[in-house]
Design a protein around this motif. Structure first.
Motif, PDB file in Angstrom:
ATOM      1  N   ALA A 154     -10.864 -31.099  -5.814  1.00  0.00           N
ATOM      2  CA  ALA A 154     -10.851 -32.443  -6.068  1.00  0.00           C
ATOM      3  C   ALA A 154      -9.513 -32.964  -6.719  1.00  0.00           C
ATOM      4  O   ALA A 154      -9.639 -34.237  -6.614  1.00  0.00           O
ATOM      5  N   THR A 209     -16.717 -33.813 -11.094  1.00  0.00           N
ATOM      6  CA  THR A 209     -16.104 -33.448  -9.828  1.00  0.00           C
ATOM      7  C   THR A 209     -15.786 -34.920  -9.146  1.00  0.00           C
ATOM      8  O   THR A 209     -14.590 -35.123  -8.649  1.00  0.00           O
ATOM      9  N   ARG A 222     -13.271 -25.773  -7.020  1.00  0.00           N
ATOM     10  CA  ARG A 222     -13.882 -27.087  -6.689  1.00  0.00           C
ATOM     11  C   ARG A 222     -13.048 -28.080  -7.338  1.00  0.00           C
ATOM     12  O   ARG A 222     -13.004 -29.145  -6.975  1.00  0.00           O
ATOM     13  N   LEU A 223     -12.856 -27.811  -8.608  1.00  0.00           N
ATOM     14  CA  LEU A 223     -12.109 -28.817  -9.284  1.00  0.00           C
ATOM     15  C   LEU A 223     -10.528 -28.896  -8.879  1.00  0.00           C
ATOM     16  O   LEU A 223      -9.971 -30.200  -8.932  1.00  0.00           O
TER      17      LEU A 223
END
Lengths: 251, 198
Positions: free
Chosen positions: A95, A63, A91-92
């Motif tokens: 990011a 990440t 989450r990705l």
């Protein structure tokens, strides 16, 4: 006219590129950001970063890496590996990834595709399929090609399409690593059966193989790793060649 | 240079923040009307669905704020579509800055995939955004809806039909493609936007 895409793929373990590379002019051969940047400057149209780390700490490292890639690279990139639920996707994307590639998790629980499409849009959802052809036809495999399933390639690709996938990334296990060309017959049939772009993967050895994937295989994009990492094919030369073959690529 | 990015319920704002940082600008991501009005440049980016994003902007009064801006404003992707009069997506009344209606791509054959996703060329560029462009350049698109050619068209792209890949009217600029993801060409467009003489 929309261009055919050339997509280098980088395997990442613990934040470093896995496959050795003799790619020129890299200060740190294993740094995925620097390698991605070099590909981008050479004319790669997109990048795929595949996390092959298994551990939880590795996930966090990946990440952080995605954050660094997003800060540095100014072309679209897809991340995959270990995405099992919506929170992984969130989450990705947060990011800075443009798309996520899901594979085994989607085959085990196809609703994941619907969830990603409705939360983030189809355009972020790449469904990766590892399949192998036997006398019984093309069948999908789980866990990086280790576990066979009964699921037929074309059937699964159609379902993924209907559930809201934005692209299909098809890797032929028969062709992967042997450098004798892509699975063009299967690719062409996939292109006919789904209404979303198909990315060809597995088998690139020469520039002619890319041409064949685009013309015979009707692929929208072609992905390769080692021919680029080992400098066997340069992206500028590949694109010039494809141009002479009447294929529309970005220059 | 004080650059503000409109904060709203659209995805992909961080790509624009990263692109600005690469150009040496630290942008402010905000939905505060005063800060937006005080900025030298305003970017209205995004990925998303028209009716949801428009409803969000209205609830917060950001629709009025964006319409009233006097400094150079750059809409990107859904940002550009929301700056038009109406969108077929969710039958949505939009900001009405550009007198144009957003329509959905109709595939002419099986090969025409919707959304259009990937690199396509921009031609007939006429705006300071494309200063220094002398030939068709490839930029990165991801979209299912398009703006037809109209009096504000500042760049043209062909996908199933020719359509507006950029718009310009007074201090309002917009691109259907993602300059923040369009490599060197995209960086030049963003730099041109920062360099505009208002």
């Amino acid at each position: 006219m929309l261009a055919k895409r050339i997509v280098p793929c980088l395997d990442i373990k613990d934040g470093q590129t896995v496959k050795g590379t003799n790619f020129v002019n890299l200060r740190q051969a294993g740094d995925p950001v620097e390698l991605g940047q070099a590909y981008s400057l050479q004319g790669a149209d997109e990048l795929v970063y595949l996390d092959i780390t298994a551990s939880h700490e590795g996930r966090k490292t990946f990440t952080d890496l995605v954050r660094r890639i997003a800060a540095t690279i100014n072309i679209p990139f897809t991340v995959g590996g270990g995405i099992n639920e919506l929170s992984d996707v969130d989450r990705l994307l947060n990011a800075g990834a443009d798309k996520v590639s899901i594979n085994s998790a989607a085959l085990r629980r196809p609703e994941l595709i619907d969830e990603i499409a409705s939360h983030f849009g189809s355009q972020v959802c790449v469904v990766a399929i590892d399949a192998k052809e036997t006398e019984a036809g093309w069948h999908c495999y789980l866990n990086g090609g280790r576990i066979p399933t009964e699921r037929g390639l074309f059937d699964w690709a159609r379902e993924a399409n209907n559930r809201g996938a934005g692209e299909i990334l098809f890797t032929s296990m028969n062709h992967d690593g042997v450098k004798t060309g892509f699975a063009n017959e299967a690719l062409a049939r996939l292109a006919d059966e789904v209404s979303i772009p198909v990315i060809a993967s597995g088998g690139a050895g020469t520039m002619e193989h890319f041409r064949d994937a685009f013309i015979q295989g009707k692929a929208d994009a072609a992905l390769a790793a080692s021919v680029f990492h080992f400098g066997e094919i340069g992206i500028p030369e590949l694109k010039s060649y494809l141009c002479t073959q009447g294929i529309n690529v970005r220059k | 240079m004080n650059v503000a990015i409109v904060k709203y319920n659209a995805g992909n704002i961080c790509s624009v923040v990263n692109a600005m940082k690469r150009l040496g600008v630290e942008p402010l991501v905000t939905d505060d009307p005063e800060k937006l009005m005080a900025a030298d440049r305003v970017i209205f980016p995004g990925q998303g669905e028209a009716s949801c994003t428009m409803a969000y902007l209205r609830e917060r009064g950001l629709d009025e704020v964006i319409r009233s801006l006097k400094q150079p404003v750059l809409g990107i992707c859904i940002g550009m579509q929301l700056m038009c009069s109406h969108s077929e997506e969710g039958d949505t009344e939009c900001l009405g800055i550009f007198d144009a209606n957003v329509k959905r791509f109709q595939p002419l054959c099986h090969e025409d995939k919707v959304p259009q996703m990937g690199w396509n060329t921009i031609v007939d560029t006429r705006s300071q955004l494309f200063k220094g462009f002398h030939q068709p350049e490839f930029v990165y698109f991801v979209h299912s809806y398009y703006v037809p050619l109209n009096e504000h068209t500042a760049a043209c792209t062909e996908y199933t039909r020719p359509y507006s890949s950029a718009l310009h009217k007074d201090n309002f600029y917009a691109t259907q493609f993602h300059p923040e993801k369009s490599g060197k060409v995209g960086e030049r467009i963003l730099q041109n936007f920062l360099d505009l003489t208002p």
